[in-house]
Design an enzyme around this catalytic site. Structure first.
Site, PDB file in Angstrom:
ATOM      1  N   CYS A   1       0.815  -1.216   0.000  1.00 54.50           N
ATOM      2  CA  CYS A   1       0.000   0.000   0.000  1.00 54.50           C
ATOM      3  C   CYS A   1       0.852   1.272   0.000  1.00 54.50           C
ATOM      4  O   CYS A   1       1.486   1.559  -1.002  1.00 54.50           O
ATOM      5  CB  CYS A   1      -0.994  -0.055   1.157  1.00 54.50           C
TER       6      CYS A   1
ATOM      7  N   HIS B   1      -3.327  -5.769   2.359  1.00 50.71           N
ATOM      8  CA  HIS B   1      -2.989  -5.924   3.777  1.00 50.71           C
ATOM      9  C   HIS B   1      -3.559  -7.263   4.221  1.00 50.71           C
ATOM     10  O   HIS B   1      -4.047  -8.047   3.420  1.00 50.71           O
ATOM     11  CB  HIS B   1      -3.664  -4.823   4.608  1.00 50.71           C
TER      12      HIS B   1
HETATM   13  N1  GLN Z   1      -2.207   6.781   2.289  1.00 53.88           N
HETATM   14  C1  GLN Z   1      -2.309   5.870   1.191  1.00 53.88           C
HETATM   15  C2  GLN Z   1      -3.651   5.929   0.478  1.00 53.88           C
HETATM   16  O1  GLN Z   1      -4.660   6.211   1.086  1.00 53.88           O
HETATM   17  C3  GLN Z   1      -1.986   4.466   1.649  1.00 53.88           C
HETATM   18  C4  GLN Z   1      -2.972   3.878   2.625  1.00 53.88           C
HETATM   19  C5  GLN Z   1      -2.519   2.555   3.213  1.00 53.88           C
HETATM   20  O2  GLN Z   1      -1.337   2.267   3.248  1.00 53.88           O
HETATM   21  N2  GLN Z   1      -3.451   1.774   3.710  1.00 53.88           N
HETATM   22  O3  GLN Z   1      -3.719   5.660  -0.707  1.00 53.88           O
END
Ligand code: GLN
Length: 254
Positions: free
Chosen positions: A95, A194
């Protein structure tokens, strides 16, 4: 046969560690030890330089503010990471970490962050967040099974020409552009999944370890409990109609 311990580096866990992404590091170390391969978990605290001598660099997910801070530290150590990778080290990112492997990341407030530029991909802010169970089917040539995970991100990621995704999304959003998730290159793998994703998909953990210890060292392990979890998660992700709406209502309530 390898004589030194596999050095699994968990980078900036205080900033990049949403949804238990630390579990990815634990699983890599544990799957080595169960096979009699020595492995050490090395935590690189936020603010510290990222060492050049890690075998696996793990970057987890993070919300936008944490991601801005992490990006600064990652760029400061960008040369070390690139040099380790050209020496055979593996980069695995989830992510926010995945987004920062690329050239740019556009946060929700329009701020553009420079990434590491290790691979040709760019992320822009999307309309709404991509939240929920996600199922990814990798290309058969990889030998990887269907992957399950959980995603929650605002960014949408475009891969550059000739850059391969990790797989095709059959449930959820992944990169959010063209029905694919993540990136798969030599010794480099990124994904929006995740879960944490490696405990949920041990074959993916072994894919990364194979790059370091060689496939012959990957003797089979008893994964029957994980197999049961994978089957349950796949069933849940593939719900349709009212059952799917009920599942998503619970997830989106936070
Ligand atoms: N901040 C990033 C987004 O919203 C990654 C979010 C995350 O790692 N869950 O795209």
């Amino acid at each position: 046969m390898r004589t030194s311990a596999v050095r699994v580096g968990l980078v900036f866990p205080e900033l990049l560690g949403t949804y238990g992404d630390r579990g990815n590091a634990v699983v890599l170390v544990e799957r080595c030890r169960r096979r009699g391969i020595e492995a050490d978990l090395i935590e690189v605290s936020a603010g510290s330089p990222i060492p050049v001598d890690l075998d696996i660099y793990l970057f987890g997910g993070g919300e936008d503010d944490a991601q801005v801070m992490a990006a600064t530290g990652m760029r400061e150590s960008g040369a070390a990471i690139a040099s380790a990778r050209s020496g055979g080290s593996v980069v695995f990112a989830v992510c926010a970490g995945f987004q920062l492997l690329g050239t740019t990341y556009e946060a929700n407030d329009g701020e553009i962050l420079d990434g590491l530029g290790l691979v040709d991909l760019a992320t822009r802010a999307g309309d709404g967040r991509c939240i929920g169970e996600c199922v990814v089917v990798p290309d058969a040539a990889t030998g990887l099974p269907t992957l399950t995970g959980f995603e929650n991100h605002g960014g949408r990621t475009t891969l550059g020409p000739g850059i391969a995704p990790l797989g095709r999304v059959t449930t959820g959003f992944g990169n959010g552009i063209d029905g694919c998730d993540g990136v798969l290159a030599d010794h480099l793998l990124g994904t929006y999944l995740h879960g944490p994703v490696l405990p949920r998909n041990p074959a993916l953990a072994d894919h990364l370890l194979g790059w370091i210890v060689g496939p012959d060292a990957l003797t089979p392990l008893d994964d029957h409990l994980v197999d049961a979890l994978r089957a349950e998660r796949l069933r849940e992700a593939q719900l349709t109609g009212l059952a799917a709406r009920r599942r998503d209502w619970h997830l989106n309530r936070g």
